[in-house]
Design an enzyme around this catalytic site. Structure first.
Site, PDB file in Angstrom:
ATOM      1  N   HIS A   7      29.293 -21.137  -2.106  1.00 24.44           N
ATOM      2  CA  HIS A   7      28.866 -19.611  -1.824  1.00 24.44           C
ATOM      3  C   HIS A   7      27.134 -20.019  -2.166  1.00 24.44           C
ATOM      4  O   HIS A   7      26.903 -19.050  -0.669  1.00 24.44           O
ATOM      5  CB  HIS A   7      29.524 -19.099  -2.930  1.00 24.44           C
ATOM      6  CG  HIS A   7      31.116 -18.440  -2.961  1.00 24.44           C
ATOM      7  ND1 HIS A   7      31.710 -19.254  -4.883  1.00 24.44           N
ATOM      8  CD2 HIS A   7      31.857 -18.843  -2.088  1.00 24.44           C
ATOM      9  CE1 HIS A   7      32.922 -18.891  -4.302  1.00 24.44           C
ATOM     10  NE2 HIS A   7      33.157 -18.068  -2.997  1.00 24.44           N
ATOM     11  N   LYS A  46      45.744 -12.896  -6.887  1.00 23.92           N
ATOM     12  CA  LYS A  46      44.476 -13.532  -7.327  1.00 23.92           C
ATOM     13  C   LYS A  46      44.515 -12.844  -8.531  1.00 23.92           C
ATOM     14  O   LYS A  46      44.459 -11.499  -8.544  1.00 23.92           O
ATOM     15  CB  LYS A  46      43.422 -13.576  -6.610  1.00 23.92           C
ATOM     16  CG  LYS A  46      43.370 -15.075  -5.665  1.00 23.92           C
ATOM     17  CD  LYS A  46      41.725 -15.752  -5.235  1.00 23.92           C
ATOM     18  CE  LYS A  46      41.689 -16.726  -3.844  1.00 23.92           C
ATOM     19  NZ  LYS A  46      40.379 -16.110  -3.336  1.00 23.92           N
ATOM     20  N   ARG A  69      34.914 -24.361   5.300  1.00 19.69           N
ATOM     21  CA  ARG A  69      35.013 -25.285   4.684  1.00 19.69           C
ATOM     22  C   ARG A  69      34.937 -26.394   5.874  1.00 19.69           C
ATOM     23  O   ARG A  69      34.894 -27.097   6.480  1.00 19.69           O
ATOM     24  CB  ARG A  69      35.559 -25.244   3.749  1.00 19.69           C
ATOM     25  CG  ARG A  69      34.353 -24.325   3.065  1.00 19.69           C
ATOM     26  CD  ARG A  69      34.846 -24.375   1.754  1.00 19.69           C
ATOM     27  NE  ARG A  69      36.292 -23.322   1.648  1.00 19.69           N
ATOM     28  CZ  ARG A  69      37.006 -22.739   0.636  1.00 19.69           C
ATOM     29  NH1 ARG A  69      36.706 -22.896  -0.246  1.00 19.69           N
ATOM     30  NH2 ARG A  69      37.616 -22.569   0.881  1.00 19.69           N
ATOM     31  N   SER A 108      36.022 -22.315  -5.847  1.00 20.99           N
ATOM     32  CA  SER A 108      36.273 -21.498  -7.634  1.00 20.99           C
ATOM     33  C   SER A 108      38.162 -22.079  -8.131  1.00 20.99           C
ATOM     34  O   SER A 108      37.488 -22.182  -8.955  1.00 20.99           O
ATOM     35  CB  SER A 108      36.700 -20.288  -7.301  1.00 20.99           C
ATOM     36  OG  SER A 108      35.094 -19.704  -6.861  1.00 20.99           O
TER      37      SER A 108
END
Ligand code: PNS
Length: 162
Positions: A17, A41, A90, A128
């Site tokens: 990040h 989440k 990514r 994460s």
């Protein structure tokens, strides 16, 4: 003034990040790193903890601000007079989810552009969730998050069975 929002859960913020944030500051005059609620989440860190983590990791640059918002990203972006949303890409696996979000946000606010930045290839595998999993099993995450967050992860998982 070119203003961008970099939204996410940031639970916690990773070096991947931070790489995207640095790249964004080379393009935009102001970057708001904005913690948002992702309804699917269940975060490990509180909003206050995550906000402090982002502030501690970005306080060297006055063009970066960390905030929390509730509600729609497009409404928050309007309140900040932002023209762009930043998202990191990514791998191909990110694409479908990112594509859906970008198109939905465009449907909600046509003039708000999503800008995708490619992270450094050394962070391609990093997110994460995987950092939390490694930390939970007692693995070394020192290459993936700032030192202070590494310590906080260790504390969170001190008495935790994974
Ligand atoms: O880091 P994440 O969890 O992939 O980030 C997703 C996030 C927080 C950017 C997304 O869930 C979001 O924008 N939430 C705010 C509410 C909203 O506007 N949802 C509609 C998105 S199309």
């Amino acid at each position: 003034m070119k203003i961008a929002i970099y939204p996410g859960s940031f639970d916690p913020i990773t070096n991947g990040h931070l790489d995207i944030i640095e790249r964004a500051t080379n393009i935009f005059d102001k970057v708001f790193v904005a913690i948002a609620q992702n309804i699917v989440k269940d975060p490990l860190f509180t909003v206050e903890e995550r906000l402090q983590q982002i502030k501690d990791s970005t306080n060297h640059n006055k063009n970066i601000e960390a905030e929390y918002f509730s509600g729609l990203l497009v409404d928050y972006a309007s309140s900040k007079k932002a023209q762009s949303i930043i998202r990191g890409l990514r791998a191909v696996s990110d694409f479908e989810y990112e594509f859906q979000m970008a198109l939905m946000n465009r449907k909600l606010r046509e003039d708000l552009e999503t800008v995708f930045l490619m992270s450094n290839e050394k962070y391609t595998y990093l997110n994460s969730t995987i950092v939390k999993e490694i930390a939970c099993h007692g693995g070394d995450v020192s290459n993936f998050v700032p030192a202070k967050i590494e310590k906080q992860l260790r504390q969170k998982f001190e008495n935790n069975d994974c």
